[in-house]
Scaffold this active site. Structure first.
Site, PDB file in Angstrom:
ATOM      1  N   GLY A 276       0.705  -1.159  -0.055  1.00 26.64           N
ATOM      2  CA  GLY A 276       0.148  -0.062   0.172  1.00 26.64           C
ATOM      3  C   GLY A 276       0.670   1.391   0.005  1.00 26.64           C
ATOM      4  O   GLY A 276       0.728   2.025  -0.740  1.00 26.64           O
TER       5      GLY A 276
ATOM      6  N   CYS B 264       3.823  -8.860   2.404  1.00 28.12           N
ATOM      7  CA  CYS B 264       3.316  -9.754   1.382  1.00 28.12           C
ATOM      8  C   CYS B 264       4.605 -10.255   0.512  1.00 28.12           C
ATOM      9  O   CYS B 264       4.724 -11.369   0.379  1.00 28.12           O
ATOM     10  CB  CYS B 264       2.616  -8.951   0.285  1.00 28.12           C
ATOM     11  SG  CYS B 264       1.914 -10.125  -1.170  1.00 28.12           S
TER      12      CYS B 264
ATOM     13  N   CYS C  14       3.025 -13.414   1.422  1.00 31.29           N
ATOM     14  CA  CYS C  14       2.241 -14.314   0.373  1.00 31.29           C
ATOM     15  C   CYS C  14       3.084 -14.899  -0.550  1.00 31.29           C
ATOM     16  O   CYS C  14       2.719 -15.777  -1.097  1.00 31.29           O
ATOM     17  CB  CYS C  14       1.052 -13.495  -0.299  1.00 31.29           C
ATOM     18  SG  CYS C  14       1.088 -11.795  -0.352  1.00 31.29           S
TER      19      CYS C  14
ATOM     20  N   LYS D 174       5.603 -17.564   0.778  1.00 29.02           N
ATOM     21  CA  LYS D 174       4.748 -18.473   1.029  1.00 29.02           C
ATOM     22  C   LYS D 174       4.112 -19.179   0.010  1.00 29.02           C
ATOM     23  O   LYS D 174       4.106 -20.682  -0.264  1.00 29.02           O
ATOM     24  CB  LYS D 174       3.408 -18.210   1.888  1.00 29.02           C
ATOM     25  CG  LYS D 174       2.640 -19.212   2.297  1.00 29.02           C
ATOM     26  CD  LYS D 174       1.245 -18.659   2.739  1.00 29.02           C
ATOM     27  CE  LYS D 174       0.400 -17.768   1.680  1.00 29.02           C
ATOM     28  NZ  LYS D 174      -0.559 -17.133   2.164  1.00 29.02           N
TER      29      LYS D 174
ATOM     30  N   TYR E 285      11.098  -3.389  -6.314  1.00 31.83           N
ATOM     31  CA  TYR E 285      10.224  -2.240  -5.361  1.00 31.83           C
ATOM     32  C   TYR E 285      11.072  -1.334  -5.005  1.00 31.83           C
ATOM     33  O   TYR E 285      10.781   0.021  -5.177  1.00 31.83           O
ATOM     34  CB  TYR E 285       9.748  -2.974  -3.959  1.00 31.83           C
ATOM     35  CG  TYR E 285       8.234  -3.648  -4.252  1.00 31.83           C
ATOM     36  CD1 TYR E 285       7.267  -3.102  -3.611  1.00 31.83           C
ATOM     37  CD2 TYR E 285       8.339  -5.028  -5.111  1.00 31.83           C
ATOM     38  CE1 TYR E 285       6.038  -3.855  -3.614  1.00 31.83           C
ATOM     39  CE2 TYR E 285       6.969  -5.611  -5.364  1.00 31.83           C
ATOM     40  CZ  TYR E 285       5.926  -4.988  -4.440  1.00 31.83           C
ATOM     41  OH  TYR E 285       4.481  -5.654  -4.632  1.00 31.83           O
TER      42      TYR E 285
ATOM     43  N   ALA F  79      10.513   5.033  11.526  1.00 31.61           N
ATOM     44  CA  ALA F  79       9.768   6.532  11.677  1.00 31.61           C
ATOM     45  C   ALA F  79       8.305   6.438  12.529  1.00 31.61           C
ATOM     46  O   ALA F  79       7.644   5.472  12.664  1.00 31.61           O
ATOM     47  CB  ALA F  79       9.635   7.057  10.275  1.00 31.61           C
TER      48      ALA F  79
ATOM     49  N   TYR G 226      -6.226 -19.250   7.812  1.00 38.02           N
ATOM     50  CA  TYR G 226      -5.592 -19.536   6.508  1.00 38.02           C
ATOM     51  C   TYR G 226      -3.890 -19.636   6.515  1.00 38.02           C
ATOM     52  O   TYR G 226      -3.420 -20.559   5.844  1.00 38.02           O
ATOM     53  CB  TYR G 226      -5.960 -18.352   5.541  1.00 38.02           C
ATOM     54  CG  TYR G 226      -5.216 -17.151   5.509  1.00 38.02           C
ATOM     55  CD1 TYR G 226      -3.939 -16.873   4.925  1.00 38.02           C
ATOM     56  CD2 TYR G 226      -5.664 -16.298   6.421  1.00 38.02           C
ATOM     57  CE1 TYR G 226      -3.341 -15.532   5.051  1.00 38.02           C
ATOM     58  CE2 TYR G 226      -5.138 -14.898   6.468  1.00 38.02           C
ATOM     59  CZ  TYR G 226      -3.997 -14.756   5.719  1.00 38.02           C
ATOM     60  OH  TYR G 226      -3.301 -13.526   5.855  1.00 38.02           O
TER      61      TYR G 226
ATOM     62  N   GLU H 204      -2.498 -23.188   5.469  1.00 37.58           N
ATOM     63  CA  GLU H 204      -1.396 -23.280   4.475  1.00 37.58           C
ATOM     64  C   GLU H 204       0.048 -23.877   4.998  1.00 37.58           C
ATOM     65  O   GLU H 204       0.544 -24.705   4.204  1.00 37.58           O
ATOM     66  CB  GLU H 204      -1.330 -21.812   4.028  1.00 37.58           C
ATOM     67  CG  GLU H 204      -2.488 -21.310   3.067  1.00 37.58           C
ATOM     68  CD  GLU H 204      -2.499 -19.927   2.775  1.00 37.58           C
ATOM     69  OE1 GLU H 204      -3.258 -19.467   1.825  1.00 37.58           O
ATOM     70  OE2 GLU H 204      -1.655 -19.063   3.161  1.00 37.58           O
TER      71      GLU H 204
ATOM     72  N   ARG I 290      -8.192 -23.565  19.488  1.00 34.55           N
ATOM     73  CA  ARG I 290      -9.005 -23.438  20.714  1.00 34.55           C
ATOM     74  C   ARG I 290     -10.507 -23.562  20.478  1.00 34.55           C
ATOM     75  O   ARG I 290     -11.101 -23.877  21.406  1.00 34.55           O
ATOM     76  CB  ARG I 290      -8.784 -21.890  21.226  1.00 34.55           C
ATOM     77  CG  ARG I 290      -9.288 -20.840  20.086  1.00 34.55           C
ATOM     78  CD  ARG I 290      -9.359 -19.414  20.783  1.00 34.55           C
ATOM     79  NE  ARG I 290      -7.810 -18.843  21.382  1.00 34.55           N
ATOM     80  CZ  ARG I 290      -7.527 -18.930  22.361  1.00 34.55           C
ATOM     81  NH1 ARG I 290      -8.156 -19.360  23.426  1.00 34.55           N
ATOM     82  NH2 ARG I 290      -6.235 -18.628  22.657  1.00 34.55           N
TER      83      ARG I 290
ATOM     84  N   ASP J 246      -3.309  -3.097   6.091  1.00 33.97           N
ATOM     85  CA  ASP J 246      -3.915  -3.790   7.217  1.00 33.97           C
ATOM     86  C   ASP J 246      -3.899  -2.894   8.720  1.00 33.97           C
ATOM     87  O   ASP J 246      -4.579  -3.324   9.665  1.00 33.97           O
ATOM     88  CB  ASP J 246      -2.620  -4.677   7.318  1.00 33.97           C
ATOM     89  CG  ASP J 246      -2.699  -5.739   6.307  1.00 33.97           C
ATOM     90  OD1 ASP J 246      -3.706  -5.823   5.426  1.00 33.97           O
ATOM     91  OD2 ASP J 246      -2.003  -6.999   6.165  1.00 33.97           O
TER      92      ASP J 246
ATOM     93  N   THR K  75      -3.507  -7.846   0.527  1.00 29.03           N
ATOM     94  CA  THR K  75      -2.619  -7.289  -0.307  1.00 29.03           C
ATOM     95  C   THR K  75      -3.253  -6.275  -1.536  1.00 29.03           C
ATOM     96  O   THR K  75      -2.987  -5.173  -1.717  1.00 29.03           O
ATOM     97  CB  THR K  75      -1.487  -7.823  -0.931  1.00 29.03           C
ATOM     98  OG1 THR K  75      -0.552  -8.525   0.329  1.00 29.03           O
ATOM     99  CG2 THR K  75      -0.450  -7.092  -1.702  1.00 29.03           C
TER     100      THR K  75
ATOM    101  N   HIS L  67     -14.222 -27.522 -22.595  1.00 28.04           N
ATOM    102  CA  HIS L  67     -14.083 -29.052 -22.197  1.00 28.04           C
ATOM    103  C   HIS L  67     -12.845 -29.613 -22.910  1.00 28.04           C
ATOM    104  O   HIS L  67     -12.236 -29.239 -23.881  1.00 28.04           O
ATOM    105  CB  HIS L  67     -15.306 -29.867 -22.709  1.00 28.04           C
ATOM    106  CG  HIS L  67     -15.268 -31.375 -22.326  1.00 28.04           C
ATOM    107  ND1 HIS L  67     -15.251 -31.746 -21.227  1.00 28.04           N
ATOM    108  CD2 HIS L  67     -14.837 -32.346 -23.166  1.00 28.04           C
ATOM    109  CE1 HIS L  67     -15.408 -33.070 -21.174  1.00 28.04           C
ATOM    110  NE2 HIS L  67     -15.127 -33.360 -22.482  1.00 28.04           N
TER     111      HIS L  67
ATOM    112  N   GLU M  94     -15.307 -25.928 -16.324  1.00 30.69           N
ATOM    113  CA  GLU M  94     -16.828 -25.894 -17.065  1.00 30.69           C
ATOM    114  C   GLU M  94     -17.739 -26.341 -15.991  1.00 30.69           C
ATOM    115  O   GLU M  94     -18.992 -26.111 -16.347  1.00 30.69           O
ATOM    116  CB  GLU M  94     -16.430 -27.096 -18.319  1.00 30.69           C
ATOM    117  CG  GLU M  94     -16.362 -28.274 -17.670  1.00 30.69           C
ATOM    118  CD  GLU M  94     -16.100 -29.417 -18.786  1.00 30.69           C
ATOM    119  OE1 GLU M  94     -17.099 -29.595 -19.702  1.00 30.69           O
ATOM    120  OE2 GLU M  94     -15.345 -30.527 -18.664  1.00 30.69           O
TER     121      GLU M  94
END
Length: 448
Positions: free
Chosen positions: A16, A43, A48, A51, A99, A115, A178, A182, A199, A304, A312, A437, A442
């Site tokens: 973000g 991420c 993600c 992973k 990035y 910061a 998840y 995973e 739990r 988040d 993400t 098919h 399908e």
């Protein structure tokens, strides 16, 4: 805005924050971003992306086992955790460079230090330097929750799991969301003995019950043990370095690695938000309006840390919308309906729209169409796992309200289906579409 050092200062260079920085800069804003760890965020660095690479690697365990039925003769097969771990780490390095290049190419200055907010228009770097900005964007994400139990220091979270020095023989995972499921599938396929403790007696809250009811016995058949209603009470470390997990009232469970995956909390601690009177929610999240503005008019938040939807692609859209709104004179909001989601369990499941239970709460009576089939891919396998697709339909308008799938490649198939659900297409329009098919997809247009 020239009275400030920057037009925009972003705290957090995750998905973000990077998107907001890039788009704001493209609108002519002077932008800087601070990141205390690595550019790319959860991420890319420890979530993600790495992973999913582990998920792909673990699939080979099943593919190699089935290869002989397809006519392949294989020699000795072995697995090297260190090689996989180091390859994943190298790809994370590559993505971080990409990035960083995005920020550089858009003339976004970046500070590799923590910061914090020091006022409505001021941030303070860990080095002590104070920087002024017309607007501040908080995009620091969330952090794994570690329960307060004896021996918590012996446990790991999803942050550390990518750096294990060796493949553990025995893994205990707490949680049934998840992330927990995973990694249970990953370690199980790679050869670890896996026990999931939770739990409650539910898995994957929020997903349609027909999917979760099918996933649980499949995972159990693959050898993953589930200990329900047994939260971890304490973890002991033995003299040989192994761990003993005391969960609920059952017998202790031996482990080499204990992974806690019980949720993620917005990472707002120590961020100095009180210096600008930024209100926080009960879980530490930052409440924002539809344009991502906090209770302080010069400070915004996306991703988040707002705890709206911890995904993400949502953080990216929020960051883009913020930049267009504040710097591009194009007010934009983010729509939170019909967001597709997936769990890369083994087999994976995916969903978009309302579950059957949610649809009944909103619409009363609904029509449900299902397809229960054995994927062709499994015909050569000893695994008898079946695929299952479900359409939830409004009987008054015939619109498809939700699509829910479990089976091979379900997430890949669902992305295209999500377009149809978002567009408000009807069951009749699904039926009018010619089937492709032979394919699993399908089944989506053949339910009657």
């Amino acid at each position: 805005m020239t009275d400030f050092d920057y037009d925009l200062f972003v705290i957090g260079a995750g998905s973000g924050g990077v998107r907001a920085s890039r788009i704001a800069a493209s609108h002519g804003a002077r932008v800087a971003v601070a990141e205390e760890f690595r550019i790319g965020g959860t991420c890319v660095i420890r979530g993600c992306v790495p992973k999913k690479l582990l998920v792909y690697a673990s699939h080979f365990a099943h593919e190699l086992h089935d290869a002989s039925k397809y006519g392949w003769t294989l020699g000795d097969v072995s697995f090297d955790w260190n090689k996989l771990r180091d390859f994943v780490a190298s790809d994370v390095d590559r993505l971080e460079r990409a990035y960083t290049a995005t920020l550089d190419n858009n003339k976004v200055e970046h500070f590799h230090e923590r910061a914090a907010v020091a006022g409505p228009n001021t941030v303070r770097l860990a080095s002590g330097r104070e920087i002024s900005a017309k607007f501040i964007l908080i995009a620091v994400g969330a952090w794994p929750v570690m329960p307060e139990i004896d021996g918590a220091e012996h446990c790991i979270t999803s942050n550390e799991v990518f750096h294990l020095p060796a493949l553990p023989k025995r893994v205990v995972i707490q949680g049934a969301g998840y992330i927990a499921l995973e990694f249970a599938g990953i370690f199980n396929a790679l050869g670890s003995d896996v026990t999931v403790v939770n739990r409650s007696d539910k898995i994957l809250r929020g997903y349609d019950h027909d999917l979760t009811d099918r996933l649980l016995p499949i995972m159990q058949a693959r050898g993953i043990r589930f200990a329900f209603n047994r939260p971890i009470r304490r973890v002991e470390k033995s003299a040989d370095g192994s761990l003993i997990v005391h969960a609920g009232e059952g017998d202790p469970i031996g482990a080499d690695v204990v992974m806690v995956a019980t949720g993620r909390r917005p990472k707002t601690d120590g961020l100095g938000l009180d210096t600008a009177s930024v209100a926080l929610g009960s879980g530490g999240e930052i409440p924002v309006d539809e344009y991502n503005r906090t209770s302080c008019s010069s400070i915004y938040a996306v991703g988040d840390v707002t705890d709206r939807v911890q995904l993400t692609p949502v953080a990216i859209r929020e960051g883009h919308a913020f930049a267009d709104t504040v710097f591009g004179s194009m007010p934009r909001t983010t729509a939170y309906d019909h967001i597709p989601s997936a769990v890369f369990s083994q087999p994976p499941l995916a969903a978009v729209g309302l579950t059957e239970a949610q649809a009944r709460e909103v619409h009363g009576h609904v029509k449900v169409y299902t397809s229960d089939f054995r994927p062709m891919k499994n015909m050569f396998s000893e695994v008898m796992e079946r695929g299952y697709y479900k359409l939830v339909v409004d009987p008054q308008t015939d619109k498809v309200l939700g699509v829910h799938m479990i089976g091979p490649d379900a997430p890949e198939i669902l992305q295209a289906v999500a377009i149809a659900v978002k567009a408000g297409l009807t069951k009749a329009q699904f039926d009018e579409t010619v089937a492709l098919h032979p394919s699993m997809a399908e089944e989506l247009v053949l339910m009657r």
